[in-house]
Design a protein around this motif. Structure first.
Motif, mmCIF file in Angstrom:
data_model
loop_
_atom_site.group_PDB
_atom_site.id
_atom_site.type_symbol
_atom_site.label_atom_id
_atom_site.label_comp_id
_atom_site.label_asym_id
_atom_site.label_seq_id
_atom_site.Cartn_x
_atom_site.Cartn_y
_atom_site.Cartn_z
ATOM 1 N N PHE A 13 6.363 6.385 -5.181
ATOM 2 C CA PHE A 13 4.930 6.381 -4.909
ATOM 3 C C PHE A 13 4.422 5.109 -4.250
ATOM 4 C CE2 PHE A 13 5.562 9.846 -7.858
ATOM 5 C CZ PHE A 13 4.964 10.846 -7.113
ATOM 6 N N THR A 14 5.038 3.969 -4.540
ATOM 7 C CA THR A 14 4.689 2.790 -3.749
ATOM 8 C C THR A 14 5.076 3.025 -2.294
ATOM 9 O OG1 THR A 14 5.007 1.314 -5.638
ATOM 10 C CG2 THR A 14 5.044 0.316 -3.461
ATOM 11 N N THR A 15 6.240 3.643 -2.097
ATOM 12 C CA THR A 15 6.690 3.968 -0.746
ATOM 13 C C THR A 15 5.724 4.917 -0.050
ATOM 14 O OG1 THR A 15 9.008 3.673 -1.371
ATOM 15 C CG2 THR A 15 8.560 4.998 0.604
ATOM 16 N N MET A 16 5.247 5.934 -0.758
ATOM 17 C CA MET A 16 4.332 6.904 -0.159
ATOM 18 C C MET A 16 3.040 6.247 0.302
ATOM 19 S SD MET A 16 4.764 10.140 -2.702
ATOM 20 C CE MET A 16 6.375 10.883 -2.975
ATOM 21 N N HIS A 17 2.438 5.434 -0.571
ATOM 22 C CA HIS A 17 1.193 4.765 -0.190
ATOM 23 C C HIS A 17 1.443 3.748 0.922
ATOM 24 C CE1 HIS A 17 -1.486 6.467 -3.208
ATOM 25 N NE2 HIS A 17 -0.514 6.351 -4.083
ATOM 26 N N HIS A 18 2.582 3.084 0.873
ATOM 27 C CA HIS A 18 2.951 2.119 1.915
ATOM 28 C C HIS A 18 3.063 2.813 3.271
ATOM 29 C CE1 HIS A 18 5.432 -1.471 3.327
ATOM 30 N NE2 HIS A 18 5.664 -0.570 4.277
ATOM 31 N N GLU A 19 3.832 3.908 3.309
ATOM 32 C CA GLU A 19 4.024 4.614 4.573
ATOM 33 C C GLU A 19 2.729 5.275 5.062
ATOM 34 O OE1 GLU A 19 6.556 4.084 6.236
ATOM 35 O OE2 GLU A 19 7.891 3.278 4.717
ATOM 36 N N PHE A 20 1.912 5.733 4.131
ATOM 37 C CA PHE A 20 0.633 6.326 4.511
ATOM 38 C C PHE A 20 -0.272 5.290 5.159
ATOM 39 C CE2 PHE A 20 -3.516 8.431 3.058
ATOM 40 C CZ PHE A 20 -3.561 9.245 4.174
ATOM 41 N N MET A 21 -0.215 4.055 4.645
ATOM 42 C CA MET A 21 -1.006 2.993 5.260
ATOM 43 C C MET A 21 -0.560 2.744 6.697
ATOM 44 S SD MET A 21 -3.431 0.868 5.356
ATOM 45 C CE MET A 21 -4.089 0.612 3.710
ATOM 46 N N HIS A 22 0.732 2.824 6.967
ATOM 47 C CA HIS A 22 1.200 2.679 8.346
ATOM 48 C C HIS A 22 0.592 3.765 9.240
ATOM 49 C CE1 HIS A 22 3.835 -0.609 7.732
ATOM 50 N NE2 HIS A 22 4.811 0.037 7.123
ATOM 51 N N ILE A 23 0.499 4.966 8.726
ATOM 52 C CA ILE A 23 -0.089 6.065 9.487
ATOM 53 C C ILE A 23 -1.562 5.779 9.788
ATOM 54 C CG2 ILE A 23 -0.812 8.490 9.343
ATOM 55 C CD1 ILE A 23 1.815 9.044 7.871
ATOM 56 N N LEU A 24 -2.301 5.320 8.773
ATOM 57 C CA LEU A 24 -3.713 4.992 8.974
ATOM 58 C C LEU A 24 -3.869 3.847 9.976
ATOM 59 C CD1 LEU A 24 -5.092 5.199 5.303
ATOM 60 C CD2 LEU A 24 -5.155 6.964 7.087
ATOM 61 N N ASN A 25 -2.984 2.848 9.898
ATOM 62 C CA ASN A 25 -3.049 1.711 10.822
ATOM 63 C C ASN A 25 -2.767 2.121 12.260
ATOM 64 O OD1 ASN A 25 -1.570 -0.725 8.509
ATOM 65 N ND2 ASN A 25 -3.666 0.036 8.693
ATOM 66 N N GLN A 26 -1.954 3.146 12.441
ATOM 67 C CA GLN A 26 -1.683 3.626 13.797
ATOM 68 C C GLN A 26 -2.919 4.297 14.388
ATOM 69 O OE1 GLN A 26 1.855 6.098 13.710
ATOM 70 N NE2 GLN A 26 3.020 4.520 12.655
ATOM 71 N N PHE A 77 0.683 -6.024 4.912
ATOM 72 C CA PHE A 77 -0.565 -5.274 4.750
ATOM 73 C C PHE A 77 -0.319 -3.991 3.949
ATOM 74 C CE2 PHE A 77 -4.122 -2.617 5.918
ATOM 75 C CZ PHE A 77 -5.173 -3.479 6.175
ATOM 76 N N ALA A 78 0.680 -3.226 4.368
ATOM 77 C CA ALA A 78 0.959 -1.935 3.726
ATOM 78 C C ALA A 78 1.462 -2.119 2.301
ATOM 79 C CB ALA A 78 1.987 -1.156 4.549
ATOM 80 N N GLU A 79 2.296 -3.138 2.079
ATOM 81 C CA GLU A 79 2.881 -3.317 0.741
ATOM 82 C C GLU A 79 1.853 -3.866 -0.244
ATOM 83 O OE1 GLU A 79 5.876 -2.820 -2.043
ATOM 84 O OE2 GLU A 79 5.657 -2.071 0.011
ATOM 85 N N THR A 80 0.987 -4.753 0.202
ATOM 86 C CA THR A 80 -0.062 -5.264 -0.687
ATOM 87 C C THR A 80 -0.975 -4.129 -1.127
ATOM 88 O OG1 THR A 80 0.002 -7.400 0.462
ATOM 89 C CG2 THR A 80 -1.923 -6.959 -0.917
ATOM 90 N N TYR A 81 -1.328 -3.282 -0.197
ATOM 91 C CA TYR A 81 -2.148 -2.106 -0.520
ATOM 92 C C TYR A 81 -1.431 -1.196 -1.513
ATOM 93 C CZ TYR A 81 -4.144 2.570 0.208
ATOM 94 O OH TYR A 81 -4.685 3.819 0.018
ATOM 95 N N ALA A 82 -0.194 -0.855 -1.205
ATOM 96 C CA ALA A 82 0.545 0.093 -2.039
ATOM 97 C C ALA A 82 0.753 -0.441 -3.453
ATOM 98 C CB ALA A 82 1.891 0.404 -1.388
ATOM 99 N N GLN A 83 1.065 -1.730 -3.554
ATOM 100 C CA GLN A 83 1.282 -2.310 -4.878
ATOM 101 C C GLN A 83 -0.016 -2.323 -5.686
ATOM 102 O OE1 GLN A 83 4.085 -3.523 -6.428
ATOM 103 N NE2 GLN A 83 5.440 -2.954 -4.745
ATOM 104 N N TYR A 84 -1.121 -2.629 -5.038
ATOM 105 C CA TYR A 84 -2.396 -2.642 -5.767
ATOM 106 C C TYR A 84 -2.766 -1.244 -6.256
ATOM 107 C CZ TYR A 84 -7.303 -3.003 -6.926
ATOM 108 O OH TYR A 84 -8.502 -2.924 -7.593
ATOM 109 N N ILE A 85 -2.582 -0.243 -5.420
ATOM 110 C CA ILE A 85 -2.949 1.121 -5.780
ATOM 111 C C ILE A 85 -2.091 1.637 -6.929
ATOM 112 C CG2 ILE A 85 -3.006 3.528 -4.971
ATOM 113 C CD1 ILE A 85 -5.247 1.706 -3.888
ATOM 114 N N THR A 86 -0.806 1.328 -6.914
ATOM 115 C CA THR A 86 0.120 1.937 -7.875
ATOM 116 C C THR A 86 0.368 1.106 -9.125
ATOM 117 O OG1 THR A 86 2.042 0.996 -6.710
ATOM 118 C CG2 THR A 86 1.326 3.200 -6.051
ATOM 119 N N ASN A 87 0.171 -0.204 -9.060
ATOM 120 C CA ASN A 87 0.455 -1.042 -10.237
ATOM 121 C C ASN A 87 -0.583 -0.860 -11.330
ATOM 122 O OD1 ASN A 87 1.967 -4.125 -8.904
ATOM 123 N ND2 ASN A 87 2.652 -2.011 -8.855
ATOM 124 N N PRO A 88 -0.170 -0.588 -12.565
ATOM 125 C CA PRO A 88 -1.126 -0.622 -13.683
ATOM 126 C C PRO A 88 -1.771 -2.002 -13.766
ATOM 127 C CG PRO A 88 0.954 0.384 -14.353
ATOM 128 C CD PRO A 88 1.189 -0.209 -12.981
#
Length: 293
Positions: free
Chosen positions: A160-173, A221-232
């Protein structure tokens, strides 16, 4: 010249005569045969294809796979359980926060599951990839078992960190982020040597949420977002403590820019999205993974 002209007319006439004798074949390369679908295939249509225009691939297609890796197909039973969790923790979390139209317009058109990991020559492992803003590939499906499927942190680390990370790349494109983000840690990116860095000794104290964020700005950018969204919350606080005053200040500066980007560009409150993901994380252990409904 006159003889040549007569000869050409004769050739054309012969060709027309030959064509007139051809009969059109009633065979076609197209087929109207309805594909055979099992219960899982029908569930995927109802939960991904019809509402979001997403093709969920779990049957191996070499044309949709990275041929530079040695890969194996996903186990269908494990793919079905992962699909249920993907819908609940990813699609439904965005639905709850920002609505169906955003999800339908921006999620990748193809989700592809691969049974095995994808190993790089340097010993690192690819957890997932996003291609051209239209496809996300997830690996290691065959490693799943009843224990890992119920463990939010394990599923987050691998999926799920991967999913949010990769999704952020899509949004950035689609909408680029403010390039001033790249200046925050400009001198500290290490490119391909990121895997040689240690999270607690190198990444966090220098303002990176983890080692992979040190590779380059767009991954940061993508990893900071993904970690914040998924980390308790407790885990995020633990990481901020490990980063120290200076490191945490840099990470939070990056997070503020991400928060602004998501709000201004996509009308998404990442704090509300974080809450949506976290309450689903608590409820994940009670999900029925045996019944497609």
């Amino acid at each position: 010249m006159k003889k040549l002209y007569i000869f050409l007319l004769a050739v054309v006439a012969l060709g027309v005569a030959s064509c007139s004798e051809d009969k059109l074949s009633d065979t076609t390369i197209y087929t109207n045969t309805v594909p055979q679908r099992d219960a899982f295939d029908e569930w995927l249509l109802e939960n991904f294809t019809y509402p979001y225009n997403v093709e969920f691939l779990y049957k191996y297609k070499d044309i949709e796979s990275d041929m530079s890796y040695t890969l194996v197909p996903a186990d269908s039973a494990k793919a079905a359980k992962l699909a249920i969790i993907v819908k609940y923790l990813w699609f439904d979390a965005y639905m709850e926060t920002v609505g169906q139209e955003f999800v339908k317009s921006n999620v990748p058109r193809i989700l592809s599951l691969i049974g095995s990991p994808a190993y790089n020559n340097n010993g690192t492992m690819v957890m997932g990839t996003a291609e051209g803003g239209y496809k996300v590939v997830l690996y290691m499906v065959n490693w799943l078992n009843d224990q890992t499927l119920r463990n939010y942190q394990t599923m987050t680390d691998y999926y799920f960190t991967t999913m949010h990370h990769e999704f952020m790349h899509i949004l950035n494109q689609k909408i680029p982020y403010d390039t001033n983000f790249e200046l925050i840690s400009e001198k500290d990116y290490v490119s391909g040597d990121w895997y040689l860095q240690d999270d607690e000794e190198d990444a966090l104290p220098n303002g990176f949420i983890r080692d992979y964020a040190m590779s380059e700005a767009r991954e940061d950018f993508a990893e900071t977002y993904a970690q914040y969204i998924t980390n308790p919350d407790a885990l995020w606080a633990q990481k901020m403590a490990a980063a120290g005053e200076e490191g945490s200040a840099i990470i939070l500066q990056k997070l503020d820019m991400i928060r602004t980007y998501m709000k201004d560009s996509w009308n998404i409150d990442i704090d509300e999205l974080h809450k949506a993901v976290q309450h689903r994380a608590v409820e994940m252990s009670s999900l029925d993974l045996e019944t497609l409904k």
